[in-house]
Design an enzyme around this catalytic site. Structure first.
Site, short mmCIF file in Angstrom:
data_model
loop_
_atom_site.label_atom_id
_atom_site.label_comp_id
_atom_site.label_asym_id
_atom_site.label_seq_id
_atom_site.Cartn_x
_atom_site.Cartn_y
_atom_site.Cartn_z
CD1 TRP A 97 4.38 -4.13 3.30
CD2 TRP A 97 4.77 -4.79 1.20
NE1 TRP A 97 3.24 -4.74 2.85
CE2 TRP A 97 3.45 -5.16 1.55
CE3 TRP A 97 5.24 -5.08 -0.08
CZ2 TRP A 97 2.60 -5.80 0.67
CZ3 TRP A 97 4.40 -5.73 -0.97
CH2 TRP A 97 3.08 -6.08 -0.59
CE LYS A 101 7.90 18.10 -4.09
NZ LYS A 101 7.38 17.39 -2.91
CD1 TRP A 104 8.15 0.96 8.96
CD2 TRP A 104 7.85 0.17 6.91
NE1 TRP A 104 8.72 1.83 8.10
CE2 TRP A 104 8.57 1.38 6.83
CE3 TRP A 104 7.56 -0.52 5.72
CZ2 TRP A 104 8.99 1.93 5.63
CZ3 TRP A 104 7.97 0.04 4.52
CH2 TRP A 104 8.68 1.24 4.48
CE LYS A 127 17.46 9.34 -2.26
NZ LYS A 127 17.85 9.14 -0.88
CD GLN A 149 9.17 -0.77 0.72
OE1 GLN A 149 8.91 -1.28 1.81
NE2 GLN A 149 9.11 0.53 0.52
N PRO A 164 0.81 -1.22 0.00
CG PRO A 164 0.11 -0.93 2.21
CD PRO A 164 0.84 -1.88 1.31
CG ASP A 202 1.08 2.44 4.90
OD1 ASP A 202 0.45 2.10 5.92
OD2 ASP A 202 2.32 2.47 4.84
#
Ligand SMILES: [Zn+2]
Ligand SMILES: [Zn+2]
Length: 1013
Positions: free
Chosen positions: A592, A628, A551, A625, A588, A47, A86
Site C-alpha cells: 500500500w 493457524k 493494490w 510467525k 506495506q 483499508p 478493501d
C-alpha cells in the site's frame, strides 16, 4: 467528594463503562467538530478486507492509527478520520472459490461470472460486525459510518479516471513479457505481490544436463566419442522449452574427456562439478563456442524437439510466428553478460518463455520461443509428464533424460523460491501479454518525492522503501480474474484500436453505446456487455477481459474515497491531500505504501503522505510467525477481555520501538498492566481515598506557603514530562513518549507519594497537607491528559472523577480537553538531578542492606557513598536528609574515588560508577530503635487485619520480657504517633482486643489493638 476508588479495579469492565459514556455523549464526533476551525490533520486509513476476523496485528496497526490523531486533536487540529474497506481482489475470490468448491477458472466460468461476483460481493462484509466491534472496543476512533468501499461505483469511476489519466500520458501499455504467474489463480502478480510470498528453504531439484553437440566440434577431438555441453538447472520443467545455451565470452572453458565422452564447461567450475576422473584436453574462450564466432559454429540438438511432442515452435524475431516443423532441429550457443561462474557449470540453459533474462536474450539473439506449459502450469503436448503440474512433471522429464543418458547428475537443493502470497502455489515466470503501468518513466520523481516523506523508523526511507524505488520495475497491474475493478480499456474487434474510458458519462456518450442494463454495476460481467463504435473504423469496441490489481484500488483511496474529480474538486486545496500520517506494517512498503506513492506521483507528481510509522510484524512469544496450522495465533478478544484494551494498547506502544518485531507474549501484557496501569491506579486510588477523608476540594483554598522541595520537584518533573511527551508525539514516537510517562509514574509512586505519605496521614489539616493534595491532584489531572491518546479509557476514568465531578464548566471528556502546556519556569533541572542522585544512592544502599541481610527497619550507623564528581558530593549534601531516611542510617559520608569501601564491617554495592557501603555493626541503642520500628510495623499490620479505618485511633496493649518493656518506654512517643495509639498499656486483655504474638530480634512479645469509640 470524588467517586470512591478501590485499590483494585477490573479494567475490561471499566472500559466497557467508559465506552458507553463516549457513545452517549457522542464524544468522538464532538472532539472532531470542536476543532473545525483548526488546521487540518489528515490520516489515511489503509483499508483492511473484512472477509476474515481481525487479528492481533490489525489491532496493532489500528492503535497506531489512533494515537497520533487523538494527540493532534488535543493540540487543536481538525482531524476527521474516515474508515475504508478493501473489497476486491484475489483474497475475496479465493474465499468464495473455497466455499463453492471451485478449483479453477473454468469452474468459475461454468458457475457463471455474475453469480460468482454476486457471492464475492456478499462475502466481503462477512466479518464487518466483528471489525466494527473490535474497532470500537480498542477505541480506534474512525468514522465507520462514512467508510469508503472500493467496490462502490463511484469509487470505481475515480479509479477509471486515474487509469485514463495515465493512459493519456502514455504510461499504460500492453507488453509481452515474462511475468510472475500464479498457475492456480491463473493470473500475473505484480513485483510487490511477489515480494510478499518468498519462502525460504524450498526443496527443488539441482540437475546437470548434457546437451549433445552435433556440429562444429573443436578440432583434434575424436569423432567417435560423443561430446556434450554441460548445463545446470533447478527447474527441469523448463528444459523442453530450451532454445539456446549461454556462455560468458571472456571466461575460459575446457573440454574434458573420459573413456566414454567429452564434456564442455567453464574451467572455473571444474572442481565444483566434481569432474576429477576427466582429463582436460582443450582450453578455449567462451566466444569460441558462440555461434558465428568460428568458421563452423557449434550446434547441439534440443533435448526435446518441439515438433515431435506436439508443441509449437515460434521465432522471436518474427513476431512469435509459428514455425514449420524441422526434423533435424539444432540450436546454438550465445554470449550474454549474466552468466555466473559462481554456480552451475558456466553454461546456462535458456528458455525464453520461462525467464525474464531468457526472454530478453531471446529477443536480442532472435531465438526460438517454445511454450511447453499452459497457463494452469500443466505440461502440454506429449512431453514427459504431460497433463501434470510442472513441479510434479520434473521427475518424468528427468527420468526421460536419464533413460537417454543425458542426465549427468541429479541432486536436491534448498533455496528461496517465490510462491503466490494468497494461495501458496509456486509461481512460474511465464511469458505472456500483460498490462503495465510505466512506473519506470517516473522513477526519478518517485525517488524525489520519497525525500519529502518522514519515515519512522528512519532506516526504511532509503533502505527497504528507497531500494524498492531504486530498483523500480513497471507495474504489471492487470489480472486475468473476475472480482475487481475492470480495466477500462476497450478494443475494436475490426481494426484492433484501443480506447481507454475515464468515467461513466464518457462511456454513455460514446457513439453507438449499447448493452446497458439498470441498475448500474461497473463489475464483470455487466461491464463486458457494454460496447460502442470504434472512433477509427466504426467497428465494435469490446472491453478487454482483464480486471486490475486490487493494490491499485487501495492506492487510489486519496482521491477515490471522495469520488474526485466528479465530486469534491477542492481536496487538493483544502488540505485533504496529501495525508499527514499513515501507518501500517512494514510489508506495506511494497504494497500500500508503494501503490499510494506511485499513483500520486504518476497522476499529480506529488507525495501522497508526509509521515509514516512503519510497524514490525507480530510474532508469537518464541519469535515464530503466527499461523493457524501451528496453532499459535493470538485471538485479540481473549487478550482484551482479560487485561483490557488499554493494557494491549500500552503494550504495543511501549514494549518495543515501532518498526521492531513484537514477540507477543500475554505475560508481557500482564506484566506491563501490573507495573504501569496498576501502579498508576494505586496512586489515583490513594489520592481519592485521602482527599475524600480530608474533604479536599481542588480549586478551593489556595496554597499560601512556599511549596516544600518534594512538591517543587514533582511539579518540575511533571512539566519536563509535558515537554517530553509533546516532543515524542510530535515526532511520531509514541514509544519514547510512553516510556517517559512510565518513568514519571514510577517516580510519582515510589518517591513522591511514598515520601509524602505522612503528609496525607497526619491528623491536622495544615498548609503543608493542602500543598500535598494540590500537587498530587495536578499530577494526576495532567497525567490523564497526557495519557489520553495512549490509554483513552483509564485517562477518561481519572478525568471524569477528578475534573468533571468538580468543575462543571470543564470539557466533559478528557478527549475534548486541550493537550497540557508545560510551564517551563517550573522546571528545575538541578533539583531533578539532585533527586535522581538521592534515588540512585538510596537504591544502592537498600541493595547493600539486603545483601547484608539487615532489614530496612533496623537503623544503622552510617552509609559511605562513592560518587563520580565533587559536584555530586555537594548534591548529596543537599539531599542528605532524604538519603538518611531512605536508608535508615544516622549519617551519610561522601568519599573520593581513591577510598577503598570494601572492608570489614561494611557491605558494598556498586553500579555504573557509584558505590554505597553500609556499616553492618549495630550498636545497642540502634538495635532497640530497630525493635521499636518492628513493633510499629506489626501494629500497623494488625490495625489493617482488625479492619480499622486508616484514621481510627486505638489503644495498644503489650506484654513481654523486660527488654521489650524498656523499648516500649524509650520509644513511646514514636510508637504512639505512628500507630495513632492514645495509650500504650502493659498487659494484654482477652476480651474485645485484636491480639497477635511475635518474636522480634529474639524477644517474645504479645500485642493487642483496640479501636477507641
Ligand atoms: Zn495463487
Ligand atoms: Zn476500429
Amino acid at each position: 467528594m470524588f467517586e470512591p476508588v478501590g485499590s483494585k479495579t477490573n479494567f475490561p469492565q471499566l472500559e466497557e463503562k467508559i465506552s458507553g459514556l463516549w457513545k452517549n455523549k457522542n464524544v468522538f464526533k464532538r472532539s472532531v467538530e470542536a476543532r473545525r476551525d483548526g488546521q487540518r490533520f489528515v490520516l489515511y486509513e489503509g483499508p483492511p478486507t473484512a472477509n476474515g476476523s481481525p487479528g492481533i496485528h490489525h489491532v496493532l496497526a489500528r492503535v497506531f492509527k489512533d494515537v497520533i490523531p487523538r494527540y493532534k486533536t488535543m493540540k487543536g487540529y481538525y482531524a476527521p478520520r474516515i474508515a475504508g474497506w478493501d473489497t476486491h481482489g484475489l483474497p475475496v475470490e479465493l474465499e468464495v472459490e473455497k466455499a463453492l468448491g471451485l478449483t479453477s477458472k473454468k469452474d468459475i466460468e461454468d458457475f457463471g461470472i455474475d453469480k460468482f461476483n454476486a457471492r464475492c460481493r456478499e462475502s466481503v462484509f462477512g466479518y464487518l460486525k466483528e471489525w466494527e466491534a473490535i474497532t470500537e472496543r480498542i477505541a480506534f476512533w474512525v468514522d465507520l459510518d462514512s467508510a469508503y468501499v472500493t467496490m462502490d461505483s463511484n469509487y470505481i469511476e475515480t479509479v477509471w479516471w486515474a487509469i485514463k489519466g495515465m493512459w493519456e500520458k502514455g504510461l499504460v501499455y500492453q507488453g509481452y513479457k515474462v511475468t510472475p504467474h500464479c498457475p492456480r489463480c491463473g493470473t500475473s502478480l505484480s513485483s510487490h505481490e511477489v515480494a510478499l510470498g518468498y519462502q525460504d528453504d524450498t526443496e527443488d531439484p539441482s540437475v546437470y544436463i548434457k546437451f549433445k553437440i552435433v556440429k562444429g566440434l573443436p578440432e583434434g577431438l575424436s569423432k567417435d566419442k560423443p561430446a556434450y555441453f554441460l548445463a545446470w538447472t533447478t527447474t527441469p520443467w523448463t528444459l523442453p522449452g530450451n532454445t539456446a545455451l549461454a556462455v560468458a565470452s571472456d571466461a575460459e572453458y575446457v573440454v574434458v574427456e573420459n573413456d566414454k565422452e567429452y564434456l564442455i564447461l567453464a574451467s572455473a567450475r571444474l572442481d565444483a562439478v566434481g569432474l576429477e576422473d576427466y582429463k582436460v584436453v582443450e582450453r578455449l574462450k567462451g566466444e569460441d563456442l558462440v555461434g558465428g564466432g568460428r568458421k563452423e559454429a557449434i550446434r547441439y540438438v534440443p533435448l526435446f524437439n518441439p515438433h515431435e511432442f506436439g508443441v509449437e515452435r515460434r521465432r522471436m524475431d518474427l513476431e512469435l510466428k509459428v514455425q514449420e516443423p524441422v526434423k533435424d532441429l539444432t540450436y546454438r550457443v550465445i554470449a550474454t553478460d549474466f552468466v555466473s561462474l559462481d554456480e552451475g557449470t558456466g553454461i546456462v540453459h535458456m528458455a525464453p518463455a520461462y525467464g525474464e533474462v531468457d526472454y530478453e536474450a531471446g529477443k536480442d539473439n532472435d531465438l526460438d520461443f517454445v511454450h511447453t506449459v499452459d497457463l494452469q502450469g500443466n505440461v502440454m503436448g506429449t512431453l514427459p509428464g504431460h497433463g501434470k503440474f510442472v513441479k510434479d512433471a520434473d521427475k518424468d522429464i528427468l527420468d526421460d533424460l536419464e533413460s537417454r543418458g543425458l542426465l549427468f547428475r541429479s541432486e536436491k537443493m534448498r533455496h528461496t523460491y517465490p510462491f503466490c502470497w494468497r494461495c501458496d502455489t509456486p509461481l512460474l515466470y511465464y511469458a505472456k501479454q500483460t498490462w503495465y503501468i510505466r512506473t519506470t518513466a517516473v522513477k526519478a520523481e518517485l525517488i524525489a518525492h520519497n525525500d519529502e516523506i518522514k519515515w519512522y523508523p528512519e532506516h526504511i526511507k532509503y533502505g527497504r522503501f528507497g531500494d524498492w524505488l531504486q530498483n523500480n520495475v513497471d507495474w504489471a497491474f492487470s489480472r486475468e480474474r473476475y472480482w475487481g475493478t475492470p480495466l477500462p480499456v476497450w478494443q475494436c474487434q475490426s481494426c484492433g484500436n484501443y480506447e481507454c474510458v475515464g468515467g461513466v458519462k464518457e462511456l454513455e456518450e460514446k457513439p453507438g453505446f449499447s448493452g446497458f442494463k439498470e441498475p448500474l454495476d461497473l463489475h464483470r460481467p455487466f461491464v463486458d456487455e457494454l460496447t460502442f463504435n470504434c472512433s477509427k473504423c466504426k467497428g465494435k469496441m469490446q472491453r478487454v477481459p482483464e480486471v486490475i490489481d486490487c493494490w491499485f484500488d487501495s492506492g487510489a483511496m486519496p482521491i477515490a474515497q471522495y469520488h474526485y474529480p466528479f465530486d469534491n474538486e477542492t481536496i487538493f486545496k483544502d488540505g485533504r491531500f496529501p495525508a499527514d500520517y499513515i501507518s501500517e506494517a512494514v510489508d506495506q512498503t511494497r504494497g500500500w505504501f508503494y501503490s499510494l506513492h506511485a499513483i500520486a506521483t504518476l497522476l499529480f507528481n506529488r507525495r501522497c503522505f508526509s509521515n509514516v510509522i512503519c510497524l514490525g510484524h507480530v510474532l508469537d512469544a518464541k519469535g515464530e510467525k503466527m499461523s493457524k496450522a501451528k496453532g499459535n495465533v493470538v485471538e485479540p478478544w481473549a487478550v482484551i477481555n482479560k487485561y483490557g484494551a488499554d493494557a494491549l494498547r500500552w503494550y504495543f506502544f511501549t514494549s518495543t520501538a515501532a518498526g521492531n518485531v513484537y514477540r507477543f507474549d500475554e505475560a508481557m501484557v500482564a506484566d506491563l498492566s501490573r507495573r504501569f496501569l496498576s501502579t498508576l491506579w494505586n496512586v489515583y486510588s490513594f489520592f481519592v481515598t485521602y482527599a475524600n477523608i480530608d474533604h479536599f476540594t481542588p480549586g478551593g483554598e489556595k496554597v499560601t506557603v512556599e511549596p516544600p522541595e518534594l512538591d517543587r520537584w514533582i511539579i518540575s518533573e511533571l512539566n519536563q514530562l509535558i515537554v517530553d511527551v509533546d516532543k515524542g508525539l510530535d515526532g511520531y514516537n509514541p514509544t519514547e513518549a510512553g516510556r517517559r510517562i512510565e518513568g514519571f509514574v514510577d517516580g510519582l509512586s515510589n518517591w513522591y507519594v511514598r515520601r509524602s505519605r505522612r503528609r496525607f496521614w497526619k491528623s491536622e489539616s495544615d498548609a503543608d497537607k493542602l500543598a500535598a493534595y494540590t500537587t498530587l491532584y495536578e499530577c494526576l489531572v495532567t497525567l490523564s491528559k497526557l495519557l489520553a491518546p495512549f490509554v483513552p479509557f483509564l485517562a477518561e476514568e481519572m478525568y471524569q472523577n477528578l475534573v468533571c465531578s468538580v468543575f462543571s464548566e470543564a470539557p466533559d471528556s478528557v478527549h475534548l480537553a486541550d493537550f497540557p502546556v508545560a510551564d517551563e519556569a517550573k522546571i528545575d533541572k538541578q533539583l531533578g538531578e539532585d533527586i535522581r542522585l538521592a534515588m540512585k544512592v538510596s537504591s544502592l544502599g537498600r541493595a547493600a542492606r539486603s545483601q547484608a541481610g539487615i532489614k530496612v527497619r533496623q537503623p544503622l550507623a552510617k552509609a559511605v557513598v562513592k560518587l563520580q564528581s565533587g559536584e555530586e558530593g555537594e548534591a548529596l549534601k543537599r539531599v542528605a536528609a532524604q538519603v538518611l531516611e531512605e536508608l535508615n542510617v544516622k549519617g551519610v559520608e561522601p568519599v573520593g574515588g581513591e577510598v577503598e569501601l570494601d572492608k570489614p564491617g561494611y557491605e558494598v554495592v556498586s553500579e555504573g560508577g557509584y558505590s554505597v557501603a553500609i556499616a553492618t555493626e549495630i550498636p545497642a541503642e540502634l538495635l532497640a530503635e530497630g525493635v521499636a520500628r518492628e513493633i510499629v510495623r506489626r501494629l500497623q499490620t494488625m490495625r489493617r487485619s482488625a479492619g480499622f479505618d486508616i484514621a481510627d485511633h486505638i489503644t495498644t496493649y503489650y506484654q513481654g520480657e523486660a527488654y521489650i518493656g524498656q523499648v516500649m518506654a524509650d520509644f513511646a512517643d514514636y510508637i504512639k504517633q505512628e500507630t495513632l495509639s492514645q495509650k500504650l498499656v502493659e498487659g494484654v486483655p482477652q476480651e474485645g482486643v485484636f491480639t497477635e504474638s511475635h518474636k522480634l530480634s529474639g524477644y517474645e512479645i504479645s500485642l493487642g489493638v483496640k479501636r477507641l469509640a
